[in-house]
Design an enzyme around this catalytic site. Structure first.
Site, PDB file in Angstrom:
ATOM      1  N   ASP A  16      -3.230  -5.421  -5.795  1.00  0.00           N
ATOM      2  CA  ASP A  16      -3.534  -5.000  -4.425  1.00  0.00           C
ATOM      3  C   ASP A  16      -4.769  -5.787  -3.979  1.00  0.00           C
ATOM      4  OD1 ASP A  16      -4.359  -3.769  -2.095  1.00  0.00           O
ATOM      5  OD2 ASP A  16      -4.445  -1.738  -2.923  1.00  0.00           O
TER       6      ASP A  16
ATOM      7  N   TRP B 116      -7.652   3.919  -4.158  1.00  0.00           N
ATOM      8  CA  TRP B 116      -6.408   3.190  -3.855  1.00  0.00           C
ATOM      9  C   TRP B 116      -5.630   2.922  -5.119  1.00  0.00           C
ATOM     10  CZ3 TRP B 116      -5.515   4.174   0.801  1.00  0.00           C
ATOM     11  CH2 TRP B 116      -6.494   4.078   1.787  1.00  0.00           C
TER      12      TRP B 116
ATOM     13  N   LYS C 178      -7.643  -5.875   7.026  1.00  0.00           N
ATOM     14  CA  LYS C 178      -8.989  -6.136   6.512  1.00  0.00           C
ATOM     15  C   LYS C 178      -9.418  -7.595   6.538  1.00  0.00           C
ATOM     16  CE  LYS C 178      -8.919  -1.795   4.343  1.00  0.00           C
ATOM     17  NZ  LYS C 178      -7.928  -1.123   3.513  1.00  0.00           N
TER      18      LYS C 178
HETATM   19  C1  LIG Z   1      -7.302  -0.121   2.966  1.00  0.00           C
HETATM   20  C2  LIG Z   1      -6.728  -0.272   1.611  1.00  0.00           C
HETATM   21  C3  LIG Z   1      -5.471   0.252   1.273  1.00  0.00           C
HETATM   22  C4  LIG Z   1      -4.636   1.073   2.241  1.00  0.00           C
HETATM   23  O1  LIG Z   1      -4.073   0.246   3.167  1.00  0.00           O
HETATM   24  P1  LIG Z   1      -3.031   0.816   4.249  1.00  0.00           P
HETATM   25  O2  LIG Z   1      -2.543  -0.451   4.844  1.00  0.00           O
HETATM   26  O3  LIG Z   1      -3.818   1.669   5.183  1.00  0.00           O
HETATM   27  O4  LIG Z   1      -1.993   1.566   3.526  1.00  0.00           O
HETATM   28  C5  LIG Z   1      -4.993   0.018   0.003  1.00  0.00           C
HETATM   29  N1  LIG Z   1      -5.704  -0.675  -0.892  1.00  0.00           N
HETATM   30  C6  LIG Z   1      -6.923  -1.182  -0.615  1.00  0.00           C
HETATM   31  C7  LIG Z   1      -7.659  -1.957  -1.642  1.00  0.00           C
HETATM   32  C8  LIG Z   1      -7.471  -0.994   0.650  1.00  0.00           C
HETATM   33  O5  LIG Z   1      -8.675  -1.490   0.939  1.00  0.00           O
END
Ligand SMILES: *Cc1c(COP(=O)(O)O)cnc(C)c1O
Length: 357
Positions: A168, A101, A192
């Site tokens: 993020d 990511w 999540k």
């Molecule tokens: C799941 C995840 C993403 C991607 O998220 P989307 O909403 O599917 O774009 C990005 N960064 C991290 C740390 C993730 O766990």
């Protein structure tokens, strides 16, 4: 029998939230209408958005310097939005590469302007968080990923820097206390720890915006969404609504501090077993282990995998296969998971060991 859902995302949410959310699909707010068929500008839905924003501010102690908005496009859209809004024409961004990511986030900044990776753990398949790096004081921002969902590593101490920090937090937001003021921008896909996929939470320092000196496409401009209270266009109403319900649940369960203690308890229980059990080994560096996603391998897959998979199936354990780039197992223990699910997994690991010793 209860299904123990260890899925990495989309993932477990509180059962009471599912129940209330499902009722809202038929009769929301006693309107006799579904939450997904009313206007997003109706009084009933505006109240949902307002409460989602207010609960986020309350639960994370968001200071008045920061705005809270709900967007679409997932965390992946933020990879580009961050660069468009914060990377100046002649400036540069610095990225910490702690996984797939993080590397996708870097790609977007790199494609738009000047960006560099200042440290990476890629050569060891991202099994630790690099710590010996120096952030250039002149950088527009420093980007990091607080929890690396795929590899089970987590930043425990964020760098102390005057450079604006962008993070993020998709897979550990609301799982532990954070100092929002230490970040210029935090983003997280909902799916999540927060709600169904569709909404993305962004917390941004107002003074960080409007300085990029470049044209920003309207939908990619944070100020577009701030000025319209996350309602410039139709928001992902169901995702925002369920996220709001999850935040209510979190508040009524003691908030972030209380959930953080329970998350530590769950993670400690599992990591202790991974370390104690002679048949398993953890993949992440001990000091960087994530409380949200624990990655581990069978030392001897050829001999033990079939029986272990049978044990976990019998115990109704779901979603613990590791990501294809790591293999083995990944147990995701998000906020809504109860300790008894982790106990069920640990019991399977102990059963396996008994059977083979
Ligand atoms: C799941 C995840 C993403 C991607 O998220 P989307 O909403 O599917 O774009 C990005 N960064 C991290 C740390 C993730 O766990």
């Amino acid at each position: 029998m209860k299904i123990h859902n260890f899925s990495a995302g989309p993932c477990i949410l509180p059962q009471e939230v599912f129940k209330e959310a499902s009722e809202s699909l038929l009769n929301f707010d006693n309107l006799g209408l579904s939450v997904i068929e009313i206007s997003h500008r109706s009084k009933s839905f505006v109240a949902v958005m307002d409460e989602a924003v207010a609960l986020t501010k309350e639960l994370l102690n968001v200071p008045d310097t920061h705005e809270v908005i709900f967007l679409q496009g997932g965390a992946s859209m933020q990879f580009a939005m961050v660069a468009y809004n914060l990377l100046t024409k002649n400036g540069k961004a610095q990225y910490l590469d702690t996984g797939a990511w993080a590397s996708k986030a870097f790609k977007e900044a790199d494609g738009l302007g000047q960006a560099e990776v200042i440290a990476s753990s890629k050569s060891s398949n991202y099994n630790y968080i690099p710590k010996d790096y120096v952030i250039d004081e002149g950088a527009d921002y420093f980007h990091c990923t607080s929890n690396n969902t795929i590899y089970g590593t987590q930043i425990k101490n964020f760098p102390n820097t005057r450079v604006p920090v962008v993070c993020d937090m998709s897979s550990d937001i609301f799982s532990r206390t954070i100092d929002v003021n230490a970040f210029d921008l935090i983003y997280a896909g909902a799916q999540k720890n927060l709600g169904p996929a569709g909404a993305t939470l962004v917390i941004v320092r107002k003074s960080a915006l409007g300085n990029s000196g470049r044209y920003i496409p309207t939908m990619l401009d944070y100020n577009t969404h701030i000025s319209k209270g996350s309602m410039f266009n139709t928001p992902p109403v169901f995702s925002v609504y369920v996220s709001m319900l999850t935040l209510r649940w979190l508040k009524s369960n003691g908030g972030v501090e209380a959930i953080s203690k329970r998350n530590d308890e769950k993670a400690n229980l599992l990591y202790q077993e991974i370390d104690r059990n002679s048949l398993f080994v953890g993949t992440a560096a001990a000091e960087d282990r994530s409380t949200m996603n624990a990655c581990f391998l069978l030392k001897d897959e050829a001999s033990h995998k079939e029986y272990f998979d049978q044990l976990i199936n019998n115990s109704k354990i779901s979603g613990i296969n590791g990501h294809r780039s790591v293999g083995g197992y990944r147990a995701s223990m998000y906020n809504a998971m109860d300790l008894d699910s982790v106990q069920a997994l640990v019991a399977c690991m102990q059963d396996l060991e008994k059977n083979y010793s």
